[in-house]
Design a protein around this motif. Structure first.
Motif, mmCIF file in Angstrom:
data_model
loop_
_atom_site.group_PDB
_atom_site.id
_atom_site.type_symbol
_atom_site.label_atom_id
_atom_site.label_comp_id
_atom_site.label_asym_id
_atom_site.label_seq_id
_atom_site.Cartn_x
_atom_site.Cartn_y
_atom_site.Cartn_z
ATOM 1 N N SER A 38 0.944 -1.045 -0.010
ATOM 2 C CA SER A 38 0.075 -0.039 -0.080
ATOM 3 C C SER A 38 0.737 1.302 -0.029
ATOM 4 O O SER A 38 0.446 2.451 -0.109
ATOM 5 N N THR A 39 2.088 1.147 0.371
ATOM 6 C CA THR A 39 2.843 2.388 0.509
ATOM 7 C C THR A 39 4.031 2.531 -0.798
ATOM 8 O O THR A 39 4.471 3.386 -0.948
ATOM 9 N N ILE A 40 3.764 1.439 -1.712
ATOM 10 C CA ILE A 40 4.656 1.732 -3.002
ATOM 11 C C ILE A 40 4.056 2.338 -4.015
ATOM 12 O O ILE A 40 2.939 2.298 -4.608
ATOM 13 N N GLU A 41 4.983 3.295 -4.428
ATOM 14 C CA GLU A 41 4.766 4.283 -5.663
ATOM 15 C C GLU A 41 4.765 3.453 -6.990
ATOM 16 O O GLU A 41 3.908 3.173 -7.524
ATOM 17 N N THR A 42 6.081 3.086 -7.259
ATOM 18 C CA THR A 42 6.448 2.322 -8.204
ATOM 19 C C THR A 42 7.637 1.396 -8.091
ATOM 20 O O THR A 42 8.444 1.529 -7.215
ATOM 21 N N ILE A 43 7.563 0.179 -9.082
ATOM 22 C CA ILE A 43 8.641 -0.563 -8.931
ATOM 23 C C ILE A 43 9.451 -0.690 -10.083
ATOM 24 O O ILE A 43 8.834 -0.755 -11.128
ATOM 25 N N GLU A 44 10.803 -0.762 -10.258
ATOM 26 C CA GLU A 44 11.482 -0.721 -11.705
ATOM 27 C C GLU A 44 11.882 -2.085 -11.731
ATOM 28 O O GLU A 44 12.606 -2.449 -10.604
ATOM 29 N N GLU A 45 12.149 -2.641 -12.727
ATOM 30 C CA GLU A 45 12.997 -3.848 -13.163
ATOM 31 C C GLU A 45 14.135 -3.651 -14.144
ATOM 32 O O GLU A 45 13.854 -2.948 -14.924
ATOM 33 N N PRO A 46 15.036 -4.515 -13.945
ATOM 34 C CA PRO A 46 15.926 -4.480 -15.082
ATOM 35 C C PRO A 46 15.837 -5.146 -16.207
ATOM 36 O O PRO A 46 14.957 -6.271 -16.344
ATOM 37 N N TYR A 47 16.333 -4.441 -17.281
ATOM 38 C CA TYR A 47 15.912 -4.988 -18.883
ATOM 39 C C TYR A 47 17.244 -5.231 -19.316
ATOM 40 O O TYR A 47 18.226 -4.799 -18.884
ATOM 41 N N ILE A 48 17.206 -6.212 -20.200
ATOM 42 C CA ILE A 48 18.049 -6.537 -21.049
ATOM 43 C C ILE A 48 18.116 -6.464 -22.568
ATOM 44 O O ILE A 48 17.035 -6.414 -22.868
ATOM 45 N N LYS A 49 19.242 -6.706 -23.359
ATOM 46 C CA LYS A 49 19.013 -6.561 -24.645
ATOM 47 C C LYS A 49 19.551 -7.874 -25.100
ATOM 48 O O LYS A 49 20.727 -8.278 -24.661
ATOM 49 N N ALA A 50 18.685 -8.730 -25.503
ATOM 50 C CA ALA A 50 19.149 -10.263 -25.689
ATOM 51 C C ALA A 50 19.452 -10.254 -27.285
ATOM 52 O O ALA A 50 18.202 -9.859 -28.015
ATOM 53 N N GLN A 51 20.173 -11.089 -27.751
ATOM 54 C CA GLN A 51 20.524 -11.315 -29.178
ATOM 55 C C GLN A 51 20.271 -12.975 -29.213
ATOM 56 O O GLN A 51 21.001 -13.533 -28.486
ATOM 57 N N VAL A 52 19.724 -13.324 -30.187
ATOM 58 C CA VAL A 52 19.564 -14.802 -30.453
ATOM 59 C C VAL A 52 19.970 -14.948 -31.789
ATOM 60 O O VAL A 52 19.233 -14.248 -32.729
ATOM 61 N N ILE A 53 20.904 -15.776 -32.029
ATOM 62 C CA ILE A 53 21.198 -16.271 -33.479
ATOM 63 C C ILE A 53 20.599 -17.802 -33.689
ATOM 64 O O ILE A 53 20.955 -18.712 -32.978
ATOM 65 N N THR A 54 19.767 -17.945 -34.744
ATOM 66 C CA THR A 54 19.038 -19.370 -35.045
ATOM 67 C C THR A 54 19.080 -19.391 -36.251
ATOM 68 O O THR A 54 19.279 -18.577 -37.197
#
Length: 598
Positions: A395-411
């Motif tokens: 009830s006291t939380i304004e926002t939560i930030e989470e870590p993002y990544i740049k993912a490279q997939v070669i297939t």
């Protein structure tokens, strides 16, 4: 100095780095045929069993060409994305790199990411096409890929085979002719960079370094620039198959130093060493601190072993400086450590090394990543949340930030559909799609780090039948709609099973966890409700039925109220038992949460 060459080997996992390093050691006579064994530089049993390199290994070789003697310092590096920290350290100590590409598999994601690391440090790249002896090798196609990637001439690519020894002499010639000799001032003040350290129970910590300027003599009083600590160089030398003591190690050389250091904290990788009497002015640049990606709790099975676990972790940290840990306690598991790892494989390896090398049986909790949380009361102050139980009251939380990544997939192009479906399911956003060749695609996604922690890598391998390779790097934090999912057993919260999840996934995940726990928790004399909740709201429930004893067996004939009376009495007993009963959570339950999709 002009006859010294420092180089490392970089490649994707399983492209034959260690095998090729074995051939180089044989060709230069560094190791005799009698002592030869596969993966000669890999010192851990675990590395041999799994066929992967976990730690970088440095070794010095002598080579003679046209009557001139050369010294070659080779550093063999790991290929898995979780150990890229080891690679970045090795690259900082070299002038050249052998880029190895498997002739049957072509360029993969980790090849590209390691290559960029090397190019950032201006290393001379020597491309090598390995595994030419395989029937599935496609040298022309893969050579084109290499030429396109680094813009070299097709004639620069050296065909080789680690198994048969093809092309080893050409590689040695290329190292001598193309890798520049180290630069530095041999007469200047000593400046050396530590790139690795190992622990020896008899001698204390042995640090490996590369000398940039000046020379290090035995008995010198040395100064660690960052920590300001001083030591005496009791023994210095160079690295062969066994360390060889020397009286002086000169500019451009790679060597070791033993100075009686006992504490792991005192030797930081990337530290600059200089002499106490004539210190150098500045530290060696081009080295970054390790950033853990995945966090998990490690607890001893028996709480009395806590101090022993601490001792084991400190010893392990000497051999693996990318391990970060701090003490924490949990209501369900007692005292333990909160550990930061570079990825899931890293976590698995650490757990296995604790069991093998230190005989510690441990429980690992559900891995997660670290979040930033802002409360309404202090919207400018960010709180770092490494553990779901540290999260403030919702009830006291304004926002939560989470870590993002740049993912490279070669297939391969035929698996693009399945890979995209998987990434979108994991809340990924497609950023780019490039065809490297007619049937190889590089797909770039932006996605939350938390989504790749669990089973992303395993599922990527299964949807692409093992043909996809994956690499990622962090790109910062973003605001997300996250909720804390709690698991309650018999109305008691099990904090080790809590997780921070995106609201859209919470219901499905809660249901899966409850079903899985229902299979694993043994039945008791009383009924056990298993519930998943967000705050006070229960979103999923399963019940482990009680073991029933037929108390009415002895009642035959007579009035039904006799049976009722007995059943009522049993019901009261069960109710009382449920209030005082504790539910033991088996070790498999903590690990099962990781494999919910199996």
């Amino acid at each position: 100095m002009k006859n010294i060459r420092n180089f490392c080997i970089i490649a994707h996992i399983d492209h034959g780095k260690s095998t090729l390093a074995d051939r180089l050691l044989q060709a230069t006579g560094t190791i005799s045929d009698r002592d030869m064994q596969n993966q000669a530089l890999d010192s851990m049993d675990l590395e041999r069993e799994r066929g992967i390199t976990i730690k970088s290994h440095a070794i010095q070789m002598d080579y003679e060409q046209d009557g001139e003697k050369y010294i070659l310092n080779l550093i063999d590096t790991p290929g898995h994305v979780d150990f890229s920290y080891e690679v970045s350290r090795s690259i900082a100590a070299c002038e050249g790199a052998l880029l190895i590409v498997d002739a049957s598999q072509g360029i993969e994601a980790q090849t590209i990411s390691n290559l960029y690391l090397a190019l950032e440090h201006d290393l001379e790249i020597i491309p090598i096409l390995n595994k030419m002896d395989l029937p599935g090798a496609e040298p022309e196609e893969v050579t084109d890929q290499i030429v396109e990637l680094i813009g070299c001439d097709p004639s620069d690519v050296i065909p080789a085979s680690g198994k048969t020894g093809l092309g080893v002499d050409k590689i040695l010639e290329a190292i001598l002719s193309r890798v520049p000799a180290p630069e530095g001032d041999p007469n200047g003040p000593l400046q050396a960079m530590i790139f690795d350290s190992v622990f020896n129970p008899f001698r204390g910590i042995i640090a490996y370094y590369r000398i940039m300027n000046g020379a290090l003599k035995k008995g010198d009083k040395i100064l660690f620039l960052n920590t300001g600590a001083t030591y005496h160089a009791d023994e210095i030398g160079i690295l062969r198959m066994t360390p060889q003591p020397r009286d002086v190690v000169k500019t451009g050389d790679v060597g070791y130093i033993i100075s009686g250091i006992k504490q792991a904290k005192e030797v930081k990788v990337g530290e600059t060493i200089t002499t106490f009497d004539h210190p150098c002015k500045e530290v060696v640049k081009g080295f970054e601190d390790v950033k853990p990606m995945v966090f998990a709790g490690i607890y001893p099975v028996d709480t009395d072993d806590f101090e022993e676990l601490r001792y084991s972790m400190e010893k392990l940290q000497l051999n693996d400086s990318s391990l970060v840990f701090e003490p924490e306690s949990s209501a369900a598991l007692g005292f333990g450590f909160r550990c930061g790892f570079l990825g899931m494989l890293h976590m698995e390896i650490i757990q296995e090394r604790l069991e093998r090398e230190f005989n510690m049986t441990v429980i690992t909790t559900v891995p997660n990543v670290s979040y930033f949380c802002y409360t309404r009361k202090h919207p400018d102050v960010k709180q770092i949340v490494n553990n779901p139980s540290d999260l403030p009251d919702p009830s006291t939380i304004e926002t939560i930030e989470e870590p993002y990544i740049k993912a490279q997939v070669i297939t391969k192009s035929e698996y693009v559909g399945q890979v995209m479906t998987l990434c979108v399911e994991k809340r990924g956003e497609l950023q780019n799609q490039v065809y490297l060749t007619q049937d190889r695609v590089e797909i770039t996604f932006k996605m939350p780090m938390a989504e790749i922690v669990f089973d992303f890598y395993d599922r990527l391998k299964s949807v692409s039948r093992g043909y996809a390779s994956f690499d990622y790097h962090p790109i910062g934090y973003q605001v997300s709609d996250l909720v804390k999912l709690d698991v309650l057993l018999n109305h008691e919260q099990v904090d080790a099973l809590s997780a921070l999840v995106h609201r859209s996934n919470a219901f499905e995940l809660g249901k899966k966890i409850c079903l899985k726990l229902k299979e694993l928790i043994p039945r008791q004399q009383f009924e056990i409700p298993i519930q998943a909740s967000i705050g006070a709201k229960i979103i999923a429930r399963e019940t482990v039925k009680a073991l029933r004893k037929d108390v009415t067996a002895k009642c035959y004939g007579g009035d039904i109220s006799r049976k009722r009376k007995l059943l009522e009495k049993q019901k009261q007993g069960k109710k009382r038992m449920r209030q005082v009963g504790r539910v033991e959570v088996p070790q498999e339950a903590f690990l099962a949460v990781l494999k919910l999709n199996d």
